[in-house]
Design a protein around this motif. Structure first.
Motif, PDB file in Angstrom:
ATOM      1  N   MET A   1     -21.656  36.114  10.294  1.00  0.00           N
ATOM      2  CA  MET A   1     -20.690  36.903  11.041  1.00  0.00           C
ATOM      3  C   MET A   1     -19.300  36.318  10.803  1.00  0.00           C
ATOM      4  O   MET A   1     -19.103  35.107  10.944  1.00  0.00           O
ATOM      5  N   THR A   2     -18.377  37.165  10.456  1.00  0.00           N
ATOM      6  CA  THR A   2     -17.021  36.695  10.159  1.00  0.00           C
ATOM      7  C   THR A   2     -16.208  36.584  11.437  1.00  0.00           C
ATOM      8  O   THR A   2     -16.143  37.508  12.233  1.00  0.00           O
ATOM      9  N   LEU A   3     -15.587  35.439  11.647  1.00  0.00           N
ATOM     10  CA  LEU A   3     -14.736  35.273  12.817  1.00  0.00           C
ATOM     11  C   LEU A   3     -13.450  36.055  12.634  1.00  0.00           C
ATOM     12  O   LEU A   3     -12.950  36.209  11.531  1.00  0.00           O
ATOM     13  N   ALA A   4     -12.913  36.539  13.726  1.00  0.00           N
ATOM     14  CA  ALA A   4     -11.607  37.193  13.671  1.00  0.00           C
ATOM     15  C   ALA A   4     -10.581  36.205  13.153  1.00  0.00           C
ATOM     16  O   ALA A   4     -10.567  35.040  13.535  1.00  0.00           O
ATOM     17  N   ALA A   5      -9.737  36.676  12.245  1.00  0.00           N
ATOM     18  CA  ALA A   5      -8.761  35.787  11.624  1.00  0.00           C
ATOM     19  C   ALA A   5      -7.721  35.353  12.634  1.00  0.00           C
ATOM     20  O   ALA A   5      -7.324  36.107  13.503  1.00  0.00           O
ATOM     21  N   MET A   6      -7.260  34.109  12.519  1.00  0.00           N
ATOM     22  CA  MET A   6      -6.214  33.595  13.405  1.00  0.00           C
ATOM     23  C   MET A   6      -5.058  33.154  12.537  1.00  0.00           C
ATOM     24  O   MET A   6      -5.111  32.109  11.904  1.00  0.00           O
ATOM     25  N   TYR A 259     -19.253  39.308  23.000  1.00  0.00           N
ATOM     26  CA  TYR A 259     -20.208  40.322  23.466  1.00  0.00           C
ATOM     27  C   TYR A 259     -21.217  40.652  22.365  1.00  0.00           C
ATOM     28  O   TYR A 259     -22.418  40.800  22.617  1.00  0.00           O
ATOM     29  N   GLU A 260     -20.710  40.785  21.149  1.00  0.00           N
ATOM     30  CA  GLU A 260     -21.592  41.100  20.018  1.00  0.00           C
ATOM     31  C   GLU A 260     -22.622  39.997  19.815  1.00  0.00           C
ATOM     32  O   GLU A 260     -23.810  40.266  19.608  1.00  0.00           O
ATOM     33  N   ARG A 261     -22.190  38.756  19.870  1.00  0.00           N
ATOM     34  CA  ARG A 261     -23.102  37.626  19.674  1.00  0.00           C
ATOM     35  C   ARG A 261     -24.137  37.559  20.796  1.00  0.00           C
ATOM     36  O   ARG A 261     -25.241  37.060  20.594  1.00  0.00           O
ATOM     37  N   LYS A 267     -20.500  46.771  25.507  1.00  0.00           N
ATOM     38  CA  LYS A 267     -19.266  46.071  25.847  1.00  0.00           C
ATOM     39  C   LYS A 267     -18.502  45.664  24.590  1.00  0.00           C
ATOM     40  O   LYS A 267     -17.263  45.730  24.554  1.00  0.00           O
ATOM     41  N   ALA A 268     -19.234  45.237  23.567  1.00  0.00           N
ATOM     42  CA  ALA A 268     -18.581  44.870  22.309  1.00  0.00           C
ATOM     43  C   ALA A 268     -17.875  46.077  21.711  1.00  0.00           C
ATOM     44  O   ALA A 268     -16.713  45.982  21.270  1.00  0.00           O
TER      45      ALA A 268
END
Length: 296
Positions: A1-6, A259-261, A267-268
């Motif tokens: 799963m790719t983390l949201a970029a920061m 939420y997805e995890r 909710k996700a």
């Protein structure tokens, strides 16, 4: 799963404090104090165009600029007045006018290192990275202990993916005992890019302590918590970021990720959708929403 970029970019104009001679001119001293309120302090995330600063029109308002122009009319040879008005123009996004004022401040006082750093920020926001670098270098040649210039130059290097040079500049600012949260926040981003999440969390935590009302370091720290498998602390940070600033798409996308995890697909989907309402081009939210829909 790719983390949201920061990919936060935090920037700030600084105002050179009034010299003692301004005590003889109460109007100018008052406007210089006003100018200090025009700082672009704190942390900011900009996922689509790192070269743009957040514009807060109220503090770069026509009324404030008109007052500053009145001060300049009364003190046309004062470089500090031009520096203050240039910062106000920068806050309002009027970069060419800001450049003209910083040019005049430097012409009147070639040793005005703060004006060089402010002009460097404007050049960076206009996309002229070489001119920005030259101005930051000039500021540091005039004052090798000026933390703001190290932070500004570090941001230039980070945008150019010269992470070692950026890291050194942020380190230098921190070694100078800066209280500017941008130094810690941006060094945290580099630690994060290097997968050194323990150090990243430490730096984001320091940035939070210095600027507790800024949402972005909470997002940054939350992402490193996710990378460590600490979803509970990550979720707490993302929710805090939303409470502090509910208009950041990345905060909602980060919340959706938890939420997805957790398998809470409805909710996700709702949080990813809200992120896309705020920023239709925010790719982590778009990709996350597609994943959740595919699992439904």
């Amino acid at each position: 799963m790719t983390l949201a970029a920061m990919t936060a970019d935090v920037s700030g104009f600084t105002i050179h404090e009034a010299h003692r001679r301004h005590q003889r001119n109460p109007k100018l001293a008052a406007m210089l104090i006003l100018g200090s309120a025009l700082l672009l302090a704190g942390c900011q995330t900009d996922n689509t165009s790192e070269s743009m600063i957040r514009v807060e029109r109220a503090q770069g308002s026509d009324e404030n600029i008109a007052s500053l122009s009145s001060v300049i009319a009364s003190n046309p040879s004062d470089p500090e007045a031009y520096n203050v008005r240039g910062s106000a123009y920068g806050r309002a996004g009027e970069f060419r006018r800001a450049l003209a004022d910083f040019d005049q401040a430097i012409k009147l006082n070639p040793s005005f290192y703060q004006a060089y750093a402010n002009r460097g920020l404007v050049h960076r926001n206009m996309g002229d990275q070489q001119a920005a670098l030259a101005d930051y270098n000039a500021a540091l040649q005039l004052n090798s202990s000026y933390d703001v210039a190290y932070i500004g130059r570090g941001n230039l290097y980070r945008q150019a993916n010269q992470l070692d040079s950026a890291f050194n500049d942020f380190n230098k600012a921190i070694q100078l005992d800066t209280t500017d949260p941008r130094a810690y926040h941006n060094r945290g981003l580099i630690y994060q890019a290097r997968n050194d999440h323990a150090q990243a969390i430490e730096d984001f935590s320091t940035a939070i302590s210095l600027s507790p009302s800024s949402a972005e370091p909470y997002n940054g720290r939350g992402i490193s918590y996710v990378a460590q498998g600490d979803d509970d602390n990550a979720f707490s940070d993302f929710n805090t970021a939303i409470n502090l600033n509910g208009k950041l798409a990345e905060s909602w996308a980060n919340q959706a990720l938890i939420y997805e995890r957790r398998g809470e697909k409805a909710k996700a989907q709702k949080s990813y959708s809200h992120a896309l309402q705020l920023d239709p081009k925010y790719e982590p939210a778009r990709a996350g929403l597609a994943r959740v829909k595919a699992m439904s």
